[in-house]
Design a protein around this motif. Structure first.
Motif, PDB file in Angstrom:
ATOM      1  N   THR A   3       2.598   1.796 -49.775  1.00 53.02           N
ATOM      2  CA  THR A   3       3.330   0.693 -49.159  1.00 53.02           C
ATOM      3  C   THR A   3       4.041   1.156 -47.881  1.00 53.02           C
ATOM      4  OG1 THR A   3       5.382   1.149 -50.359  1.00 53.02           O
ATOM      5  CG2 THR A   3       3.797  -0.319 -51.445  1.00 53.02           C
ATOM      6  N   ILE A   4       4.521   0.178 -47.133  1.00 51.75           N
ATOM      7  CA  ILE A   4       5.307   0.475 -45.937  1.00 51.75           C
ATOM      8  C   ILE A   4       6.570   1.244 -46.324  1.00 51.75           C
ATOM      9  CG2 ILE A   4       6.587  -0.556 -44.001  1.00 51.75           C
ATOM     10  CD1 ILE A   4       3.539  -0.791 -43.757  1.00 51.75           C
ATOM     11  N   TYR A   5       7.116   0.915 -47.473  1.00 48.06           N
ATOM     12  CA  TYR A   5       8.294   1.630 -47.964  1.00 48.06           C
ATOM     13  C   TYR A   5       7.993   3.125 -48.100  1.00 48.06           C
ATOM     14  CZ  TYR A   5      12.134   3.094 -50.961  1.00 48.06           C
ATOM     15  OH  TYR A   5      13.220   3.760 -51.488  1.00 48.06           O
ATOM     16  N   ASP A   6       6.799   3.457 -48.596  1.00 47.87           N
ATOM     17  CA  ASP A   6       6.410   4.859 -48.727  1.00 47.87           C
ATOM     18  C   ASP A   6       6.345   5.546 -47.359  1.00 47.87           C
ATOM     19  OD1 ASP A   6       6.178   4.553 -51.495  1.00 47.87           O
ATOM     20  OD2 ASP A   6       4.032   4.094 -51.375  1.00 47.87           O
ATOM     21  N   VAL A   7       5.880   4.822 -46.352  1.00 45.21           N
ATOM     22  CA  VAL A   7       5.835   5.370 -44.988  1.00 45.21           C
ATOM     23  C   VAL A   7       7.263   5.605 -44.496  1.00 45.21           C
ATOM     24  CG1 VAL A   7       5.105   4.990 -42.598  1.00 45.21           C
ATOM     25  CG2 VAL A   7       3.628   4.245 -44.484  1.00 45.21           C
ATOM     26  N   GLN A   8       8.155   4.657 -44.789  1.00 40.34           N
ATOM     27  CA  GLN A   8       9.556   4.822 -44.397  1.00 40.34           C
ATOM     28  C   GLN A   8      10.155   6.063 -45.057  1.00 40.34           C
ATOM     29  OE1 GLN A   8      10.839   0.878 -45.645  1.00 40.34           O
ATOM     30  NE2 GLN A   8      11.360   0.390 -43.513  1.00 40.34           N
ATOM     31  N   GLN A   9       9.821   6.299 -46.320  1.00 41.51           N
ATOM     32  CA  GLN A   9      10.339   7.468 -47.030  1.00 41.51           C
ATOM     33  C   GLN A   9       9.779   8.760 -46.433  1.00 41.51           C
ATOM     34  OE1 GLN A   9      12.891   7.186 -49.258  1.00 41.51           O
ATOM     35  NE2 GLN A   9      12.692   5.087 -48.496  1.00 41.51           N
ATOM     36  N   LEU A  10       8.515   8.739 -46.015  1.00 41.81           N
ATOM     37  CA  LEU A  10       7.925   9.900 -45.345  1.00 41.81           C
ATOM     38  C   LEU A  10       8.689  10.206 -44.059  1.00 41.81           C
ATOM     39  CD1 LEU A  10       5.560  11.989 -45.049  1.00 41.81           C
ATOM     40  CD2 LEU A  10       4.378  10.205 -43.752  1.00 41.81           C
ATOM     41  N   LEU A  11       8.935   9.173 -43.261  1.00 42.64           N
ATOM     42  CA  LEU A  11       9.673   9.365 -42.008  1.00 42.64           C
ATOM     43  C   LEU A  11      11.097   9.846 -42.270  1.00 42.64           C
ATOM     44  CD1 LEU A  11       8.442   6.263 -39.990  1.00 42.64           C
ATOM     45  CD2 LEU A  11       7.758   8.644 -39.682  1.00 42.64           C
ATOM     46  N   LYS A  12      11.687   9.334 -43.336  1.00 45.22           N
ATOM     47  CA  LYS A  12      13.054   9.700 -43.693  1.00 45.22           C
ATOM     48  C   LYS A  12      13.174  11.205 -43.967  1.00 45.22           C
ATOM     49  CE  LYS A  12      16.430   7.883 -46.987  1.00 45.22           C
ATOM     50  NZ  LYS A  12      16.541   6.958 -48.119  1.00 45.22           N
ATOM     51  N   LYS A  13      12.109  11.803 -44.521  1.00 41.76           N
ATOM     52  CA  LYS A  13      12.109  13.242 -44.784  1.00 41.76           C
ATOM     53  C   LYS A  13      12.294  14.044 -43.495  1.00 41.76           C
ATOM     54  CE  LYS A  13       8.992  13.109 -48.740  1.00 41.76           C
ATOM     55  NZ  LYS A  13       7.638  13.485 -49.229  1.00 41.76           N
TER      56      LYS A  13
ATOM     57  N   GLY B  73      14.090  12.846 -40.942  1.00 41.12           N
ATOM     58  CA  GLY B  73      15.306  12.367 -40.288  1.00 41.12           C
ATOM     59  C   GLY B  73      15.099  11.170 -39.391  1.00 41.12           C
ATOM     60  N   THR B  74      14.004  10.447 -39.596  1.00 40.01           N
ATOM     61  CA  THR B  74      13.704   9.296 -38.755  1.00 40.01           C
ATOM     62  C   THR B  74      13.973   8.006 -39.507  1.00 40.01           C
ATOM     63  OG1 THR B  74      11.983  10.545 -37.622  1.00 40.01           O
ATOM     64  CG2 THR B  74      11.909   8.155 -37.405  1.00 40.01           C
ATOM     65  N   PHE B  75      14.898   7.222 -38.991  1.00 44.94           N
ATOM     66  CA  PHE B  75      15.223   5.914 -39.553  1.00 44.94           C
ATOM     67  C   PHE B  75      14.955   4.884 -38.474  1.00 44.94           C
ATOM     68  CE2 PHE B  75      17.716   9.044 -41.731  1.00 44.94           C
ATOM     69  CZ  PHE B  75      17.696   8.641 -43.064  1.00 44.94           C
ATOM     70  N   ILE B  76      14.074   3.933 -38.768  1.00 43.93           N
ATOM     71  CA  ILE B  76      13.705   2.939 -37.769  1.00 43.93           C
ATOM     72  C   ILE B  76      14.120   1.560 -38.256  1.00 43.93           C
ATOM     73  CG2 ILE B  76      11.788   1.825 -36.576  1.00 43.93           C
ATOM     74  CD1 ILE B  76      10.357   4.548 -36.649  1.00 43.93           C
ATOM     75  N   TYR B  77      14.993   0.932 -37.488  1.00 50.06           N
ATOM     76  CA  TYR B  77      15.364  -0.455 -37.744  1.00 50.06           C
ATOM     77  C   TYR B  77      15.823  -1.079 -36.439  1.00 50.06           C
ATOM     78  CZ  TYR B  77      17.356  -4.727 -39.446  1.00 50.06           C
ATOM     79  OH  TYR B  77      17.622  -6.055 -39.645  1.00 50.06           O
TER      80      TYR B  77
ATOM     81  N   GLU C 120       5.514  -0.961 -35.378  1.00 49.62           N
ATOM     82  CA  GLU C 120       4.892  -0.298 -34.221  1.00 49.62           C
ATOM     83  C   GLU C 120       5.597   1.031 -33.910  1.00 49.62           C
ATOM     84  OE1 GLU C 120       5.102  -3.458 -31.370  1.00 49.62           O
ATOM     85  OE2 GLU C 120       3.118  -4.226 -31.931  1.00 49.62           O
ATOM     86  N   LEU C 121       6.912   1.057 -34.013  1.00 49.65           N
ATOM     87  CA  LEU C 121       7.648   2.305 -33.789  1.00 49.65           C
ATOM     88  C   LEU C 121       7.321   3.333 -34.868  1.00 49.65           C
ATOM     89  CD1 LEU C 121      11.152   1.003 -32.670  1.00 49.65           C
ATOM     90  CD2 LEU C 121       9.534   2.328 -31.307  1.00 49.65           C
ATOM     91  N   MET C 122       7.164   2.865 -36.106  1.00 49.76           N
ATOM     92  CA  MET C 122       6.777   3.773 -37.191  1.00 49.76           C
ATOM     93  C   MET C 122       5.410   4.387 -36.914  1.00 49.76           C
ATOM     94  SD  MET C 122       7.896   2.100 -40.775  1.00 49.76           S
ATOM     95  CE  MET C 122       8.907   0.666 -40.607  1.00 49.76           C
ATOM     96  N   GLU C 123       4.491   3.564 -36.403  1.00 41.24           N
ATOM     97  CA  GLU C 123       3.162   4.071 -36.074  1.00 41.24           C
ATOM     98  C   GLU C 123       3.242   5.179 -35.018  1.00 41.24           C
ATOM     99  OE1 GLU C 123      -1.187   2.574 -34.433  1.00 41.24           O
ATOM    100  OE2 GLU C 123       0.365   1.070 -34.829  1.00 41.24           O
ATOM    101  N   ASP C 124       4.044   4.959 -33.990  1.00 45.24           N
ATOM    102  CA  ASP C 124       4.231   5.979 -32.946  1.00 45.24           C
ATOM    103  C   ASP C 124       4.825   7.263 -33.528  1.00 45.24           C
ATOM    104  OD1 ASP C 124       3.238   4.272 -31.016  1.00 45.24           O
ATOM    105  OD2 ASP C 124       5.217   3.688 -30.258  1.00 45.24           O
TER     106      ASP C 124
ATOM    107  N   ILE D 277      -1.223   5.401 -41.165  1.00 48.07           N
ATOM    108  CA  ILE D 277      -1.744   4.603 -40.061  1.00 48.07           C
ATOM    109  C   ILE D 277      -2.485   3.379 -40.594  1.00 48.07           C
ATOM    110  CG2 ILE D 277      -3.435   4.591 -38.166  1.00 48.07           C
ATOM    111  CD1 ILE D 277      -0.802   5.955 -37.424  1.00 48.07           C
ATOM    112  N   LEU D 278      -3.270   3.560 -41.644  1.00 51.25           N
ATOM    113  CA  LEU D 278      -3.983   2.435 -42.252  1.00 51.25           C
ATOM    114  C   LEU D 278      -3.006   1.356 -42.736  1.00 51.25           C
ATOM    115  CD1 LEU D 278      -6.699   1.257 -43.335  1.00 51.25           C
ATOM    116  CD2 LEU D 278      -6.178   2.431 -45.461  1.00 51.25           C
ATOM    117  N   LEU D 279      -1.978   1.782 -43.440  1.00 50.63           N
ATOM    118  CA  LEU D 279      -0.978   0.830 -43.946  1.00 50.63           C
ATOM    119  C   LEU D 279      -0.256   0.120 -42.800  1.00 50.63           C
ATOM    120  CD1 LEU D 279       0.577   3.030 -46.751  1.00 50.63           C
ATOM    121  CD2 LEU D 279      -0.570   0.841 -47.112  1.00 50.63           C
ATOM    122  N   LEU D 280       0.155   0.878 -41.807  1.00 49.69           N
ATOM    123  CA  LEU D 280       0.913   0.302 -40.700  1.00 49.69           C
ATOM    124  C   LEU D 280       0.062  -0.667 -39.886  1.00 49.69           C
ATOM    125  CD1 LEU D 280       2.831   3.514 -39.615  1.00 49.69           C
ATOM    126  CD2 LEU D 280       3.819   1.500 -40.731  1.00 49.69           C
TER     127      LEU D 280
END
Length: 71
Positions: free
Chosen positions: A3-13, A15-19, A28-32, A52-55
């Motif tokens: 899920t997108i939530y899983d991608v957010q958790q990956l980014l969080k590892k 130190g990236t928080f996108i909102y 789109e920012l998560m994809e970048d 990338i597939l999920l996003l």
């Protein structure tokens, strides 16, 4: 990663928080960011491909939804 939530958790590892407040812009920012992490060899090829597939599928859904509202 399913899920997108899983991608957010990956980014969080990393130190990236996108909102931004706009769901499409957030995705789109998560994809970048995922692209940057992969190029820096911080994530595996499998994680990169799944993220990338999920996003991109979520971006397509959001754009279709926007077209439906505007059309």
């Amino acid at each position: 990663m399913k899920t997108i939530y899983d991608v957010q958790q990956l980014l969080k590892k990393f130190g990236t928080f996108i909102y931004v407040g706009d769901r499409l812009a957030d995705i789109e920012l998560m994809e970048d960011e995922v692209q940057t992490l992969y190029e820096a060899q911080c994530i595996t090829k499998d994680d990169y491909q799944m993220a990338i597939l999920l996003l991109r599928s979520e971006i397509a859904l959001l754009r279709d939804k926007q077209k439906g509202e505007n059309g």
